[in-house]
Design an enzyme around this catalytic site. Sequence first.
Site, PDB file in Angstrom:
ATOM      1  N   SER A 102      43.077  25.513 -18.537  1.00 53.05           N
ATOM      2  CA  SER A 102      44.075  24.877 -17.030  1.00 53.05           C
ATOM      3  C   SER A 102      43.642  25.814 -16.156  1.00 53.05           C
ATOM      4  O   SER A 102      44.172  25.456 -14.543  1.00 53.05           O
ATOM      5  CB  SER A 102      45.218  24.269 -17.579  1.00 53.05           C
ATOM      6  OG  SER A 102      45.677  24.979 -17.656  1.00 53.05           O
ATOM      7  N   CYS A 103      42.744  26.821 -15.404  1.00 52.18           N
ATOM      8  CA  CYS A 103      43.193  28.023 -14.814  1.00 52.18           C
ATOM      9  C   CYS A 103      42.920  26.999 -13.615  1.00 52.18           C
ATOM     10  O   CYS A 103      41.557  26.503 -13.601  1.00 52.18           O
ATOM     11  CB  CYS A 103      42.159  28.946 -14.576  1.00 52.18           C
ATOM     12  SG  CYS A 103      43.336  29.838 -15.887  1.00 52.18           S
TER      13      CYS A 103
END
Lengths: 193, 106
Positions: A102-103
């Site tokens: 989920s960067c």
Amino acid sequence: MNLSGQENDRLLAALRGLLAAKNLVSTAEIAERIAATDRASPAQGAAMVARAWTDAAFRARLLADGARAAEEFGIMMRGAPPLGVLENVPGLHHLVVCTLCSCYPRAVLGYPPFWYKSVAYRARAVRDPRGVLAEWGTTLPEGTRIRVVDSTADYRWMVLPRRPDGTEGWDEAALAALVREGDMVGVTQPRLP
Amino acid sequence: MPEEDAARPRAHHDLGGVAQYLCEPVDQSAHSLTDFDREVDALRQVLGQKGIMTVDELRRGIEAIPEAEYLRLGYYQRWLRSITAILLEKGVVGEAELAAALAVEQ
């Protein structure tokens, strides 16, 4: 210790209690961090996009070093990973994904939206980007290439979308109001209301 | 390369292009964060700022969660699981004291 059976609220409370008792993490520090994180939002990114649309020198700085450009807006980037900015131009559209998790450019845009973290988005963005865009109602002009960029823990990306036609002479605030979260990830494009 | 794929199967968090999900629509609905979500998120940030635990350690802990559980747990539930495991592993928190604290919270 088997953690799989633990109820989550109870585990969090126990852990926070221990860390507080050890003077490692206090309740006040958690509250401060929540407040600081809640301050970041897509509105910050939208303001940067609107400035880039109206100020060519800022646009050049934004594309050269997104983190430094964000600092011009008072956004605290110290300790955050570098921020790359991908410019959409006629014939080339960008889409950002983090396939591993989920960067996301959190310092600028805030918490990543739920869909960005979903299994379906992570799996499909790199394989079927046009299909993903279609689910948002986004269709690109014929012949437009899509570059899909994988955001990582060490390097975050956001999209500088194209300024919509028909906005000549608009001021920055009016332009910023057109820019939504998804425009800066690449699933949508800014459009007139 | 198929040989390499067989020798080193893809890790379950590595989802880019995975065929199993290619027909699944993206759930675009807004999910507001709960207090639990915000607290776990803030806890990780404070631990990072203090040099107690890095974001890479968080990721390693998340990726170590067995697949079935990884898919069952919510996003911040995975984070909490990872944070706890890493703090135990590093000896920041002991197993016995955590067990005792859990008993009190019951």
